[in-house]
Design an enzyme around this catalytic site. Structure first.
Site, PDB file in Angstrom:
ATOM      1  N   ARG A 101      -1.287   5.905 -13.209  1.00 20.90           N
ATOM      2  CA  ARG A 101      -0.426   4.795 -12.737  1.00 20.90           C
ATOM      3  C   ARG A 101      -0.374   3.759 -13.844  1.00 20.90           C
ATOM      4  NH1 ARG A 101      -0.120   1.426  -7.077  1.00 20.90           N
ATOM      5  NH2 ARG A 101       0.926   3.373  -6.551  1.00 20.90           N
ATOM      6  N   HIS A 128       8.569   6.417  -8.766  1.00 22.41           N
ATOM      7  CA  HIS A 128       7.388   6.609  -7.905  1.00 22.41           C
ATOM      8  C   HIS A 128       7.589   7.949  -7.176  1.00 22.41           C
ATOM      9  CE1 HIS A 128       3.814   5.780  -5.832  1.00 22.41           C
ATOM     10  NE2 HIS A 128       4.124   4.664  -5.180  1.00 22.41           N
ATOM     11  N   GLN A 131       5.579   8.963  -3.894  1.00 25.10           N
ATOM     12  CA  GLN A 131       5.953   8.194  -2.716  1.00 25.10           C
ATOM     13  C   GLN A 131       7.221   8.758  -2.069  1.00 25.10           C
ATOM     14  OE1 GLN A 131       4.436   5.185  -1.299  1.00 25.10           O
ATOM     15  NE2 GLN A 131       5.772   5.910   0.326  1.00 25.10           N
ATOM     16  N   ASP A 239      11.042  -1.994   0.405  1.00 24.77           N
ATOM     17  CA  ASP A 239       9.860  -2.110  -0.452  1.00 24.77           C
ATOM     18  C   ASP A 239       9.736  -3.595  -0.818  1.00 24.77           C
ATOM     19  OD1 ASP A 239       7.701  -1.505  -2.065  1.00 24.77           O
ATOM     20  OD2 ASP A 239       8.883  -0.623  -3.678  1.00 24.77           O
ATOM     21  N   CYS A 279       7.218   1.551   1.987  1.00 18.69           N
ATOM     22  CA  CYS A 279       6.227   2.279   1.174  1.00 18.69           C
ATOM     23  C   CYS A 279       4.904   1.527   1.094  1.00 18.69           C
ATOM     24  CB  CYS A 279       6.804   2.626  -0.188  1.00 18.69           C
ATOM     25  SG  CYS A 279       6.599   1.436  -1.472  1.00 18.69           S
ATOM     26  N   ARG A 307       0.903  10.565   2.376  1.00 24.69           N
ATOM     27  CA  ARG A 307       0.633  10.597   0.927  1.00 24.69           C
ATOM     28  C   ARG A 307      -0.439  11.654   0.631  1.00 24.69           C
ATOM     29  NH1 ARG A 307       1.854   6.053  -2.084  1.00 24.69           N
ATOM     30  NH2 ARG A 307       1.387   7.420  -3.838  1.00 24.69           N
TER      31      ARG A 307
END
Ligand code: CP
Length: 320
Positions: A101, A128, A131, A239, A279, A307
């Protein structure tokens, strides 16, 4: 050597395989027939904060048989300026895979190139992918195939999460509407990279509406007209308004994005059984109001849990 660096680079067939495997991973949790990472050590290399991604990858890797180490980028020499390509070559000789990340997409791609081990993008400023694969799995788990459905993204449409949605819409053949002020809509170059053609602008009372289509049946709509974007949607999605790394712009973003909120009034424009997803982390009173968040918390936390299952499917696909 397989990597998961972006949805842009992931084929429709591989997306389908990961989504199908997510169902199996969820159903078989605790009873997996094989532990494909037995005897391996995987590293999580994170330059940004995380709750869901970090925990779900750590748990998932252990359930697949791996030992796991967490490396904060700030705590290793990377944080003192050691080049990505040198860090990658060191880790590549010691661990079997890396979950990364960071900020620049180019850094994840450079790491994958130099490390020689499977590398997963756990969020960059551009995408992402884990996600959005999870979000699609969650939608399909609750509402069936996403192909032909309408997904409306509300808020900052110019960041990593909506970008991954754009690539997914073009590949899987659904309609993605991004409701955002003009300066928070994705650039037309992104739509073209995703494979949308016939991209053109039409005037509307609230500014231009950009539309495009893909050969899969996927459609894209960029508009500042929030209510029109929500009309008949099967999924309303949002988001945070201030992504990690954008804190200096917080005041301006909150001012410009004010009103681009999922709330009960907006949900009434969507399809009667529309899902609401986020998310996470959520900022109540900004991109979603508290009552709407709590009314849809079951789905939102199913999404968070998923996830784990989807990322286990990604890892199994990588090492197969
Ligand atoms: N949605 C998401 O990636 O959450 P974290 O930042 O907590 O990992």
């Amino acid at each position: 050597m397989k990597h998961l660096l972006s949805l842009e680079q992931l084929s429709r067939a591989d997306m389908g395989a990961i989504l199908a495997a997510s169902v199996v991973m969820k159903r078989q949790r605790g009873h997996h027939a094989s532990r494909p990472l037995e005897g391996q050590t995987w590293a999580l290399l994170f330059a940004k904060s995380s709750t869901r991604t970090r925990v779900s990858f750590e748990v998932g890797l252990r359930e697949l048989g791996a030992n796991v180490m967490f490396l904060s980028a700030a705590d290793i020499q990377l944080g003192r300026g050691e080049p990505i390509k040198d860090t990658a070559r060191v880790l590549g000789r010691m661990v079997h895979g890396v979950i990364f990340r960071t900020f620049a997409q180019a850094d994840v791609e450079e790491f994958a190139h130099y490390s020689g081990i499977p590398t997963i993008n756990a969020l960059t400023d551009e995408e992402h992918p884990c996600q959005i694969l999870t979000d699609i799995f969650t939608f399909q788990e609750q509402r069936g195939p996403i192909q032909g459905k309408i997904v409306t993204f509300v808020g900052d449409g110019a960041c990593n999460v909506p970008a991954s949605w754009v690539f997914a819409a073009a590949k899987l053949g659904f309609e993605l509407r991004i409701a955002a002020p003009k300066q928070f809509q994705p650039p037309l170059s992104l739509l073209e990279r995703a494979g949308f053609t016939h991209v053109h602008a039409q005037p509307s009372p609230v500014g231009e509406v950009i539309t495009g289509s893909a050969t899969t049946g996927g459609k894209i709509v960029l508009t500042a007209d929030l209510q029109a974007a929500a009309k008949g949607a099967h999924l309303l999605y949002t988001d945070v308004w201030v992504s990690m790394g954008k804190e200096a712009e917080a005041a301006e973003r909150i001012k410009v994005l004010a009103g681009y909120q999922i709330n009960a009034a907006l949900v009434r424009h969507a399809a009667p059984d529309a899902l609401v997803m986020h998310c996470l982390p959520a900022y109540r009173g900004k991109e979603i109001d508290d009552a709407t968040f709590e009314a849809h918390a079951q789905t939102i936390f199913d999404e968070a849990e998923n996830r784990l299952h989807t990322q286990k499917a990604i890892i199994a696909w990588l090492v197969a």
